[in-house]
Design a protein around this motif. Structure first.
Motif, PDB file in Angstrom:
ATOM      1  N   HIS A 363     -30.483  48.738   0.326  1.00 54.32           N
ATOM      2  CA  HIS A 363     -31.575  49.581   0.821  1.00 54.32           C
ATOM      3  C   HIS A 363     -31.075  50.349   2.036  1.00 54.32           C
ATOM      4  O   HIS A 363     -30.037  50.008   2.617  1.00 54.32           O
ATOM      5  CB  HIS A 363     -32.809  48.743   1.187  1.00 54.32           C
ATOM      6  CG  HIS A 363     -33.550  48.196   0.010  1.00 54.32           C
ATOM      7  ND1 HIS A 363     -34.734  48.736  -0.463  1.00 54.32           N
ATOM      8  CD2 HIS A 363     -33.266  47.150  -0.814  1.00 54.32           C
ATOM      9  CE1 HIS A 363     -35.152  48.043  -1.514  1.00 54.32           C
ATOM     10  NE2 HIS A 363     -34.276  47.071  -1.746  1.00 54.32           N
ATOM     11  N   LYS A 390     -36.691  47.888  -5.541  1.00 58.11           N
ATOM     12  CA  LYS A 390     -35.596  48.193  -6.459  1.00 58.11           C
ATOM     13  C   LYS A 390     -35.376  47.035  -7.422  1.00 58.11           C
ATOM     14  O   LYS A 390     -35.564  45.869  -7.061  1.00 58.11           O
ATOM     15  CB  LYS A 390     -34.308  48.501  -5.685  1.00 58.11           C
ATOM     16  CG  LYS A 390     -34.419  49.748  -4.804  1.00 58.11           C
ATOM     17  CD  LYS A 390     -33.114  50.088  -4.112  1.00 58.11           C
ATOM     18  CE  LYS A 390     -33.259  51.342  -3.255  1.00 58.11           C
ATOM     19  NZ  LYS A 390     -31.987  51.718  -2.596  1.00 58.11           N
ATOM     20  N   PRO A 408     -29.539  50.934  -8.848  1.00 54.62           N
ATOM     21  CA  PRO A 408     -30.635  50.135  -9.406  1.00 54.62           C
ATOM     22  C   PRO A 408     -31.080  50.689 -10.747  1.00 54.62           C
ATOM     23  O   PRO A 408     -31.008  51.901 -10.992  1.00 54.62           O
ATOM     24  CB  PRO A 408     -31.734  50.254  -8.350  1.00 54.62           C
ATOM     25  CG  PRO A 408     -31.449  51.541  -7.634  1.00 54.62           C
ATOM     26  CD  PRO A 408     -29.958  51.678  -7.633  1.00 54.62           C
ATOM     27  N   SER A 411     -36.354  52.169  -9.404  1.00 53.39           N
ATOM     28  CA  SER A 411     -36.617  52.260  -7.968  1.00 53.39           C
ATOM     29  C   SER A 411     -37.984  52.892  -7.763  1.00 53.39           C
ATOM     30  O   SER A 411     -38.319  53.887  -8.415  1.00 53.39           O
ATOM     31  CB  SER A 411     -35.532  53.097  -7.281  1.00 53.39           C
ATOM     32  OG  SER A 411     -35.779  53.188  -5.900  1.00 53.39           O
TER      33      SER A 411
END
Length: 512
Positions: A363, A390, A408, A411
């Motif tokens: 993140h 995510k 990911p 998201s």
């Protein structure tokens, strides 16, 4: 949730039309075959007739015709229809309040407690799995955050009389049982033991699926992360027994003091904690992970003689460890997240106590919470301080030493404040719940496909400048202040519990 004005609109106009006050009098010279009758109240009677029959002369054949009154209308304007409140799009006005739309809830109850409980865990019970009947009953364990360290407690709560939510227009002649149709206040009972210091996090030991609650003579352990740097392990089984058996008195030497205290973290407090067991083969073999604000993770195991806190920490993070999750399929593997923006994967067998793989960065800010999917073991959820959620496919995560950062598989940026809790559904591998500091509890389903006309458009793009609702977002539950944690009830399908500064909520929606 829906919003409405707190003050109803005033109605215009007058409900009834007035009768005419003037009209033609009867012909006083009219011949009366039976003669005249003298009446002392003649003038008053004639006055009333003048008003009531004022326009009788206009009727056909001299017949009196009653005046036709207009239809009675309660209001010339219909009240505005309730509007769905979308956070980030709508703003409450000065005289507006949020009201729950009970038509979308199967069950919804709110319960207040003496002190805020920032963390809790759902306890297994012996009432059966896959429960669908109402009223429902739930047990949970929680720790307080009182204004003084000496006032804090570890409490076991019993929520009972959790009736189905009654909706407007419900058919009283339905085939459901009378107990299901009742709409009574829920009952909240609890048993507590003293806990020195505020409780940052609470986690109960995992019990084998479909297993009943252990008998009162056997322990049911719960761990608490105290804000003074200590991790305590408690036997809460007698507290549960006290809630179910009237007059039961527990042994204070067994319950009022921790069965074991982990001092490995020194004076460093923490929040991250997770249990694991060896499964049905040896359910008494437990493993407990704890992580602190100084980036260290410690492992505590059980032996035939009791608990054993290992002294060597796991050290790959560079900032506070925020959450921990054991792998549901590999007993030696666990995941962690940290304020250093990363998610790390570990194996307790690896030498040097270093992580074997990682997502760096996961993140753009602190990674607050993670959840490992119990059904599809390669899926991992993460929630960040920026409000992002995510979904990671761990098969794409490379071992340490590589520079490839995986992307990911999904998201979402719906929450407008830090994610405070996240958890996969216990049996549905595409559904999860999340909570945020923006006072929202959200339910999601990754299995929802966008409509054909939405294919190819980003999930969070908004048409005409309005905030778009991702198709995977099933439900937004509001009404609590500063939501801290959310959990699914593993034995009541679709039931969600949440804790906030103003108490607990338990609810089940029509969406899950």
């Amino acid at each position: 949730m829906s919003k409405r004005s707190a003050s109803d609109r005033a109605t215009d106009g007058q409900a009834f039309a007035k009768a005419s006050g003037s009209g033609a009098k009867r012909d006083e010279n009219e011949v009366n075959d039976i003669g005249e009758f003298e009446d002392a109240w003649e003038d008053e009677i004639e006055s009333e007739e003048e008003v009531l029959d004022g326009e009788a002369g206009d009727g056909e054949d001299g017949m009196d015709v009653d005046e036709v009154m207009p239809a009675i209308e309660e209001s010339e304007e219909l009240p505005p229809a309730p509007e769905a409140f979308i956070p980030g799009t709508h703003v409450l006005g000065k005289d507006e309040i949020l009201e729950p739309d009970d038509s979308v809830y199967i069950m919804r109850h709110s319960m207040n407690v003496t002190w805020p409980c920032l963390s809790f865990d759902v306890l297994r019970d012996s009432l059966g799995d896959e429960r669908q009947r109402y009223p429902a009953t739930a047990y949970l364990v929680a720790g307080t955050q009182a204004d003084q360290a000496s006032k804090n407690e570890l409490s076991v709560f019993k929520m009972s009389s959790l009736h189905r939510t009654q909706k407007d227009g419900d058919d009283s002649d339905s085939d459901e049982d009378d107990d299901d149709a009742l709409d009574e206040d829920a009952i909240l009972e609890f048993r507590s033991v003293p806990h020195h210091g505020g409780v940052n996090r609470v986690r109960a030991q995992p019990l084998p699926l479909s297993s009943p609650l252990p008998p009162a003579s056997q322990p049911y352990f719960t761990a608490t992360w105290a804000d003074n740097g200590k991790v305590h392990i408690w036997d809460i089984r007698p507290l549960i027994e006290s809630l179910d058996v009237p007059g039961y008195s527990w042994d204070k030497s067994r319950t009022n003091k921790p069965a074991f205290t982990i001092n490995s973290h020194g004076r460093a407090e923490g929040f991250a904690m997770d249990w694991a067991s060896s499964g049905n083969a040896n359910p008494s073999s437990l493993r407990l992970l704890t992580g602190d604000v100084h980036s260290k993770i410690y492992l505590t195991t059980t032996t035939p003689s009791g608990f054993n806190a290992l002294s060597q920490p796991f050290t790959s993070h560079t900032s506070s460890v925020e959450d921990l999750q054991w792998s549901p399929s590999e007993p030696t593997v666990f995941a962690s997240c940290s304020a250093d923006c990363s998610v790390q994967i570990w194996d307790v067998r690896s030498k040097g106590r270093r992580s074997v793989a990682g997502i760096e960065p996961a993140h753009e800010s602190d990674v607050n919470v993670i959840s490992w999917n119990r059904s599809t073991s390669y899926l991992l959820l993460s929630g960040g301080d920026e409000g992002g959620i995510k979904v990671w496919d761990l098969r794409n995560v490379q071992k340490k030493g590589t520079t490839v950062v995986p992307s990911p598989v999904a998201s979402f940026k719906w929450h407008t404040a830090p994610i405070t809790s996240i958890e996969w559904h216990p049996t549905e591998d595409s559904i999860f719940a999340a909570s945020g500091a923006d006072d929202q509890v959200t339910l999601w389903d990754l299995g929802v496909e966008p409509d054909d006309d939405e294919v190819g458009t980003p999930m969070n793009d908004a048409p005409d400048g309005a905030r778009d609702v991702p198709p995977q977002l099933l439900f937004v539950h509001q009404g609590q202040k500063d939501v801290k944690e959310v959990h699914w009830h593993p034995q009541i399908p679709g039931a969600v519990l949440s804790t906030a500064l103003d108490g607990f909520n338990i609810f089940k929606t029509i969406s899950v």
